[in-house]
Design a protein around this motif. Structure first.
Motif, PDB file in Angstrom:
ATOM      1  N   ASP A   1      -6.007 -10.182  -2.988  1.00  0.00           N
ATOM      2  CA  ASP A   1      -7.012  -9.282  -3.434  1.00  0.00           C
ATOM      3  C   ASP A   1      -7.445  -8.109  -2.310  1.00  0.00           C
ATOM      4  OD1 ASP A   1     -10.167  -8.798  -4.130  1.00  0.00           O
ATOM      5  OD2 ASP A   1      -9.027  -9.232  -5.868  1.00  0.00           O
ATOM      6  N   TRP A   2      -7.818  -6.965  -2.925  1.00  0.00           N
ATOM      7  CA  TRP A   2      -8.253  -6.012  -2.295  1.00  0.00           C
ATOM      8  C   TRP A   2      -9.388  -6.354  -1.314  1.00  0.00           C
ATOM      9  CZ3 TRP A   2      -4.608  -2.907  -0.876  1.00  0.00           C
ATOM     10  CH2 TRP A   2      -3.545  -2.519  -1.907  1.00  0.00           C
TER      11      TRP A   2
ATOM     12  N   GLU B   1      -1.687  -1.596  -6.826  1.00  0.00           N
ATOM     13  CA  GLU B   1      -0.767  -2.627  -6.145  1.00  0.00           C
ATOM     14  C   GLU B   1      -0.495  -2.415  -4.691  1.00  0.00           C
ATOM     15  OE1 GLU B   1       2.474  -3.366  -8.992  1.00  0.00           O
ATOM     16  OE2 GLU B   1       1.266  -5.053  -9.916  1.00  0.00           O
ATOM     17  N   ARG B   2      -0.444  -1.240  -4.042  1.00  0.00           N
ATOM     18  CA  ARG B   2       0.176  -0.882  -2.824  1.00  0.00           C
ATOM     19  C   ARG B   2      -0.716   0.161  -2.309  1.00  0.00           C
ATOM     20  NH1 ARG B   2       6.294  -0.410  -3.473  1.00  0.00           N
ATOM     21  NH2 ARG B   2       5.920  -1.698  -5.300  1.00  0.00           N
TER      22      ARG B   2
ATOM     23  N   LEU C   1      -0.245  -4.439   0.577  1.00  0.00           N
ATOM     24  CA  LEU C   1       0.727  -4.744  -0.609  1.00  0.00           C
ATOM     25  C   LEU C   1      -0.231  -5.974  -1.397  1.00  0.00           C
ATOM     26  CD1 LEU C   1       3.892  -4.998   0.991  1.00  0.00           C
ATOM     27  CD2 LEU C   1       3.201  -3.183  -0.750  1.00  0.00           C
ATOM     28  N   ARG C   2      -0.969  -5.597  -2.496  1.00  0.00           N
ATOM     29  CA  ARG C   2      -1.634  -6.602  -3.314  1.00  0.00           C
ATOM     30  C   ARG C   2      -0.675  -7.409  -4.226  1.00  0.00           C
ATOM     31  NH1 ARG C   2      -3.427  -7.128  -8.280  1.00  0.00           N
ATOM     32  NH2 ARG C   2      -3.158  -5.266  -8.963  1.00  0.00           N
ATOM     33  N   MET C   3      -0.171  -8.656  -3.846  1.00  0.00           N
ATOM     34  CA  MET C   3       0.674  -9.293  -4.445  1.00  0.00           C
ATOM     35  C   MET C   3       0.268 -10.052  -6.102  1.00  0.00           C
ATOM     36  SD  MET C   3       2.858  -8.713  -2.558  1.00  0.00           S
ATOM     37  CE  MET C   3       4.394  -9.725  -3.367  1.00  0.00           C
ATOM     38  N   GLY C   4       0.242  -9.006  -6.849  1.00  0.00           N
ATOM     39  CA  GLY C   4      -0.066  -9.412  -8.101  1.00  0.00           C
ATOM     40  C   GLY C   4       0.952  -8.439  -9.091  1.00  0.00           C
ATOM     41  N   GLY C   5       0.961  -8.841 -10.255  1.00  0.00           N
ATOM     42  CA  GLY C   5       1.760  -8.187 -11.258  1.00  0.00           C
ATOM     43  C   GLY C   5       3.168  -7.988 -10.794  1.00  0.00           C
ATOM     44  N   ASP C   6       3.583  -6.677 -11.055  1.00  0.00           N
ATOM     45  CA  ASP C   6       5.179  -6.239 -10.823  1.00  0.00           C
ATOM     46  C   ASP C   6       5.467  -6.765  -9.302  1.00  0.00           C
ATOM     47  OD1 ASP C   6       5.242  -5.440 -13.169  1.00  0.00           O
ATOM     48  OD2 ASP C   6       5.401  -3.203 -12.785  1.00  0.00           O
ATOM     49  N   LEU C   7       4.638  -6.486  -8.287  1.00  0.00           N
ATOM     50  CA  LEU C   7       4.916  -6.752  -6.912  1.00  0.00           C
ATOM     51  C   LEU C   7       5.327  -8.242  -6.830  1.00  0.00           C
ATOM     52  CD1 LEU C   7       2.802  -4.716  -4.368  1.00  0.00           C
ATOM     53  CD2 LEU C   7       5.116  -4.143  -5.435  1.00  0.00           C
TER      54      LEU C   7
END
Length: 205
Positions: A74-75, A104-105, A124-130
């Motif tokens: 999370d940011w 996300e980035r 890099l926020r590791m959620g969704g597409d990432l």
């Protein structure tokens, strides 16, 4: 690639051409991952830096690490990173803005007096597409985008990666741009669009 296509890779939304590469050896550090992923990211750095004909180092004499990659859930975690506000003033406000935008980035560069890249910060926020991307693909994509100061639109529609033979590779034309960009004859930074012609000439060899 044509000179015009190369020029667009380094032309921002303002219409200004801005090229910059690393002048110093890259000393990366990665936060927020397990050892297995750490090895993948370090491997991506080694591969791309080797492609460029540039150099890596264990430590930067001034900064310690000059290319920092943060994997976050999370940011809001940005506010808890020690000393980060000293390196990036206003990081709390930035974290709030990124959260509002659902980003996300985020990537930011620092430059030396000659305009060359002096440091890079990759978040890099590791959620969704990432979260769905294989670690190898994500690492390669991010390192490629940190090896040069590309325009914000360079890979907005087309990824720097491609699939060949069932595996992910760096697009050949982007690999050639990176090789050409680190030709020792060329400057570390350029603001004149004619620089794209010099890159194109080296790619044609």
């Amino acid at each position: 690639m044509t000179p015009s296509e190369i020029e667009q890779l380094f032309t921002g939304s303002s219409g200004d051409y801005r090229f910059a590469r690393w002048a110093h050896p890259i000393a990366p550090v990665v936060f927020g991952v397990e050892d297995a992923t750490l090895a993948v990211v370090k491997g991506a750095f080694e591969a791309v830096v080797s492609l460029a004909g540039h150099r890596m180092a264990e430590r930067d004499p001034e900064l310690g690490a000059n290319c920092m990659v943060f994997f976050l859930r999370d940011w809001s975690e940005l506010a808890t990173v020690p000393e980060l506000d000293r390196l990036l003033p206003g990081i709390a406000a930035l974290a709030g803005r990124l959260a509002e935008e659902g980003a996300e980035r985020y990537r930011v560069f620092r430059f030396d007096d000659a305009g060359a890249i002096r440091a890079a910060f990759v978040f890099l926020r590791m959620g969704g597409d990432l979260a769905e991307m294989p670690a190898e693909d994500l690492a390669l994509s991010e390192v490629v985008q940190a090896i040069l100061c590309w325009s914000e639109a360079a890979f907005a529609e087309v990824s720097p990666l491609a699939i060949a033979g069932g595996r992910t590779i760096l697009r050949p034309e982007i690999a050639e741009v990176i090789r050409a960009a680190y030709d020792p004859v060329l400057p570390d930074a350029a603001r004149d669009p004619s620089h794209a012609l010099r890159l194109a000439a080296r790619m044609a060899r």
